[in-house]
Design a protein around this motif. Structure first.
Motif, short mmCIF file in Angstrom:
data_model
loop_
_atom_site.label_atom_id
_atom_site.label_comp_id
_atom_site.label_asym_id
_atom_site.label_seq_id
_atom_site.Cartn_x
_atom_site.Cartn_y
_atom_site.Cartn_z
N PRO A 236 0.81 -1.23 0.00
CA PRO A 236 0.00 0.00 0.00
C PRO A 236 0.84 1.27 0.00
CG PRO A 236 0.03 -0.99 2.20
CD PRO A 236 0.76 -1.93 1.29
N GLY A 237 0.20 2.37 -0.38
CA GLY A 237 0.80 3.70 -0.30
C GLY A 237 -0.05 4.58 0.60
N TYR A 238 0.44 5.79 0.85
CA TYR A 238 -0.31 6.74 1.67
C TYR A 238 -1.32 7.48 0.79
CZ TYR A 238 3.05 6.00 5.43
OH TYR A 238 3.82 5.44 6.41
N VAL A 239 -2.57 7.49 1.23
CA VAL A 239 -3.65 8.16 0.49
C VAL A 239 -4.37 9.09 1.46
CG1 VAL A 239 -5.74 7.87 -0.88
CG2 VAL A 239 -3.93 6.13 -0.99
N LEU A 240 -4.48 10.34 1.08
CA LEU A 240 -5.09 11.34 1.94
C LEU A 240 -6.11 12.14 1.13
CD1 LEU A 240 -4.90 12.48 4.85
CD2 LEU A 240 -3.25 14.15 3.97
N ALA A 241 -7.28 12.36 1.70
CA ALA A 241 -8.33 13.12 1.02
C ALA A 241 -8.08 14.62 1.16
CB ALA A 241 -9.69 12.77 1.59
N LEU A 242 -8.33 15.35 0.07
CA LEU A 242 -8.31 16.80 0.08
C LEU A 242 -9.69 17.32 -0.33
CD1 LEU A 242 -4.98 17.87 -1.71
CD2 LEU A 242 -5.48 17.91 0.74
N PRO A 243 -10.11 18.46 0.18
CA PRO A 243 -11.38 19.04 -0.29
C PRO A 243 -11.30 19.33 -1.79
CG PRO A 243 -10.60 20.16 1.70
CD PRO A 243 -9.48 19.28 1.24
N ALA A 244 -12.35 19.03 -2.51
CA ALA A 244 -12.37 19.28 -3.96
C ALA A 244 -12.35 20.77 -4.27
CB ALA A 244 -13.59 18.62 -4.59
N ARG A 245 -12.83 21.59 -3.33
CA ARG A 245 -12.83 23.05 -3.51
C ARG A 245 -12.20 23.69 -2.28
NH1 ARG A 245 -16.51 25.21 -7.48
NH2 ARG A 245 -17.38 23.50 -8.71
N ASP A 246 -11.44 24.75 -2.52
CA ASP A 246 -10.73 25.46 -1.47
C ASP A 246 -11.65 26.56 -0.92
OD1 ASP A 246 -9.05 27.06 0.08
OD2 ASP A 246 -7.31 26.67 -1.18
N ARG A 312 4.77 0.24 4.42
CA ARG A 312 5.92 -0.18 5.21
C ARG A 312 6.96 0.93 5.34
NH1 ARG A 312 5.07 -4.96 1.90
NH2 ARG A 312 6.60 -4.17 0.40
N TYR A 313 6.82 1.99 4.57
CA TYR A 313 7.78 3.09 4.57
C TYR A 313 7.17 4.31 5.25
CZ TYR A 313 4.98 4.37 0.49
OH TYR A 313 3.94 4.68 -0.35
N ASP A 314 7.99 5.30 5.56
CA ASP A 314 7.52 6.52 6.21
C ASP A 314 6.86 7.45 5.19
OD1 ASP A 314 8.31 5.80 8.74
OD2 ASP A 314 10.26 6.80 8.61
N PRO A 315 5.97 8.33 5.65
CA PRO A 315 5.36 9.30 4.74
C PRO A 315 6.41 10.14 4.02
CG PRO A 315 4.22 9.29 6.86
CD PRO A 315 5.43 8.42 7.02
N TRP A 316 6.17 10.32 2.73
CA TRP A 316 7.02 11.10 1.82
C TRP A 316 8.37 10.46 1.51
CZ3 TRP A 316 5.39 14.05 -1.74
CH2 TRP A 316 4.24 14.83 -1.56
N ASP A 317 8.60 9.19 1.97
CA ASP A 317 9.71 8.44 1.37
C ASP A 317 9.38 8.16 -0.08
OD1 ASP A 317 11.17 8.46 3.66
OD2 ASP A 317 10.86 6.36 4.18
N GLN A 318 8.09 8.01 -0.35
CA GLN A 318 7.55 8.02 -1.70
C GLN A 318 6.49 9.11 -1.73
OE1 GLN A 318 6.37 4.19 -3.31
NE2 GLN A 318 7.92 3.11 -2.11
N ARG A 319 6.15 9.55 -2.94
CA ARG A 319 5.19 10.64 -3.06
C ARG A 319 3.83 10.22 -2.53
NH1 ARG A 319 5.33 15.55 -5.89
NH2 ARG A 319 3.27 16.34 -6.43
N MET A 320 3.21 11.10 -1.75
CA MET A 320 1.91 10.82 -1.17
C MET A 320 0.81 11.05 -2.21
SD MET A 320 0.38 12.32 2.42
CE MET A 320 1.75 11.63 3.34
N CYS A 321 -0.25 10.24 -2.14
CA CYS A 321 -1.37 10.37 -3.08
C CYS A 321 -2.50 11.15 -2.42
CB CYS A 321 -1.88 9.00 -3.50
SG CYS A 321 -0.69 8.02 -4.43
N PHE A 322 -3.06 12.10 -3.17
CA PHE A 322 -4.19 12.89 -2.69
C PHE A 322 -5.41 12.62 -3.56
CE2 PHE A 322 -0.33 15.27 -1.62
CZ PHE A 322 -0.49 15.38 -0.24
#
Length: 534
Positions: A236-246, A312-322
């Protein structure tokens, strides 16, 4: 016929290439500029990729240009909207007329005697220039083949400064691992980099192999139409939700004019990105818990978060997905999509056999397995008849190469929006060229750090595509100006306001012809030259 010459030759008409040309128009208006684009359209990545749901993987206020802020309401825009934005920017600044399409740069040779690059370009034979042919046609240096409509010719032109805005991956080929039995599969196997226009996936069982930005975009985009979409990930990778509108940007625009509101909103987004990155580096456990807690909140009760969303890796060792408004989580919660974390044994006629013994049925398999890294867009460099091996150079300020005169490359951030850094590089190149004109210099050559100083890979991500291509890329040193800091405020100070004279840069003039056997630019400044404002 005389060889055509321009002051600045830009390679690539994507987001960074168009931005570079706009900076030159705005800040160095006396320079003649030409853009060579190997494909037939402006847009680069945003014209090449056409898979369902293609969108930015960072917010648009920071992915957009500083000199022409993004005004759309979306936080993460669709690919077509970004492509239109690049086109509109090019038109507004008149740089669309500077682009020659179908011109693939093969290589460039620097001569210290003339202080010029001679650039070899492959283009369609005998055809007219597409769009904005600047001065005259360069003379061909190879025979034209008139009996084939797709025949090409190689032409030459010269420039005083070469600016590579080629991105970092191969446009003609995505990365696909060797999958045993793939020839036995009865369905279609597709790479997102080359999405077929005729693909109909309605009511089809789709398996998307991968866990990066492309995979997490494809799954929710295809789920409403497909029979079912399965994201098959090895880990798996890190997946984080962002608001679709700012919402803050909306409030600022209602209260202030755009010239004030948009830069403020952009600064806020830069600050949030930096905060997330620094938190990931300094307190990875805390960042992991934040991401996990958000996934638990958005997924059904009892969902196996630790199997499918705990890398298995720390956040931002690979690019995070939004993902905008958590659309991936929504597709999983609604049952239209699922995630399987396993490895592939082989393809079968009807799907994929996994190491766990499970067989995933599939009508279509999408290999969202990454990119092939490519330094300088594949163009070769030669300095005074000596070939340049990018991996043996050291990056200067993250944008020039040691020992390579009058050359820059646009390389964006890996921990933030690509354009943030490319904007700064374009600004710096203009400062550099204006400074050279003001002081009568013809040549600027970055110098390497001391031989005993340790070097590291230029890109420090542990993503598969980076690790596969590390050996091809330049190195970085332990400190400024040879260090790639991945820090926007620090780079603003360095590239927009820092001195142009430092121990890593040497300015000079064309070499004297009397010493033709040992061409080298005549130096004007030592490493310890006094500081001169830019």
């Amino acid at each position: 016929m005389a060889t055509e010459h321009v002051d600045v030759l830009i390679v690539g008409a994507g987001l960074s290439g168009i931005g570079a040309a706009c900076h030159l128009r705005r800040r160095s208006p006396g320079k003649s500029v030409l853009i060579l684009e190997g494909r037939e359209a402006i847009g680069g990545t945003w014209d090449l990729f056409r898979y369902p749901g293609i969108r930015s993987d960072s917010d648009m206020l920071t992915l957009g240009y500083s000199f022409r802020p993004w005004t759309g309401a979306e936080t993460m825009a669709e690919g077509a909207a970004i492509r239109d934005y690049i086109h509109d920017t090019a038109r507004e600044h008149g740089v669309d007329r500077l682009v020659r399409f179908g011109h693939r740069v093969l290589g460039a040779e620097w001569s210290s005697t003339t202080a010029r690059w001679t650039v070899r370009v492959r283009r369609p034979a005998g055809g007219p220039e597409r769009r904005g042919a600047a001065p005259a046609d360069p003379p061909p240096t190879a025979e034209r083949s008139k009996d084939r409509p797709d025949a090409t010719e190689v032409v030459e032109l010269t420039c005083s400064f070469l600016f590579a805005c080629t991105g970092y991956y191969r446009y003609d080929q995505g990365y696909t691992p060797e999958f045993p039995g793939v020839e036995d599969f009865a369905g279609r196997v597709i790479h997102p980099q080359h999405w077929p226009e005729d693909l109909d996936y309605a009511d089809q069982r789709v398996v998307v192999i991968g866990s990066g930005a492309t995979a997490v975009t494809l799954v929710p985009a295809m789920a409403p139409t497909a029979a079912h979409v399965t994201m098959l990930q090895r880990s798996p990778g890190y997946v984080l939700a962002l608001p679709a509108r700012d919402t803050l940007r909306g409030r600022l625009r209602r209260a202030l004019p755009d010239r004030a509101a948009l830069p403020l909103a952009r600064a806020k987004n830069v600050g949030m990105m930096m905060l997330a990155f620094q938190l990931s580096r300094r307190a990875p456990g805390l960042m992991k818990s934040v991401v996990r807690r958000e996934a638990v909140r958005r997924l059904p009760v009892g969902y196996d978060v630790d199997t499918h969303f705990a890398p298995r890796y720390d956040p931002w060792d690979q690019r995070m997905c939004f993902v905008p408004d958590g659309d991936l989580f929504t597709a999983l919660r609604d049952g239209r999509a699922s995630i399987v974390t396993d490895t592939i044994t082989r393809f079968t006629r009807s799907g994929l056999l996994l190491d766990s013994g499970t067989e995933l049925p599939a009508d279509i398999v999408v290999t969202a397995t990454g990119l092939n890294l490519l330094a300088l867009g594949g163009l070769t460099l030669t300095v005074d008849q000596t070939p340049v091996e990018p991996s043996e150079t050291v990056a200067y300020k993250g944008m020039m190469l040691s020992g390579v005169p009058n050359f820059a490359l646009a390389l964006g951030y890996t921990n933030a929006s690509w354009t943030l850094k490319c904007d700064l590089v374009g600004h710096y190149v203009c400062r550099l060229l204006n400074h050279m004109d003001a002081h009568g210099y013809q040549v600027c050559t970055p110098q390497p750090p001391a031989a005993d100083e340790p070097l590291e890979p230029l890109i420090d991500l542990k993503s598969g595509y980076v690790l596969r291509g590390t050996a091809l890329m330049p190195k970085q040193g332990p400190r400024t100006p040879w260090r790639l800091h991945q820090n926007y405020p620090r780079d603003v100070l360095l590239l927009k306001h820092g001195s142009l004279h430092d121990r890593g840069m040497r300015f000079g003039h064309a070499a004297r012809r009397a010493d033709a056997g040992t061409e080298a630019a005549a130096p004007a400044d030592r490493f310890d030259a006094p500081t001169v404002p830019g």
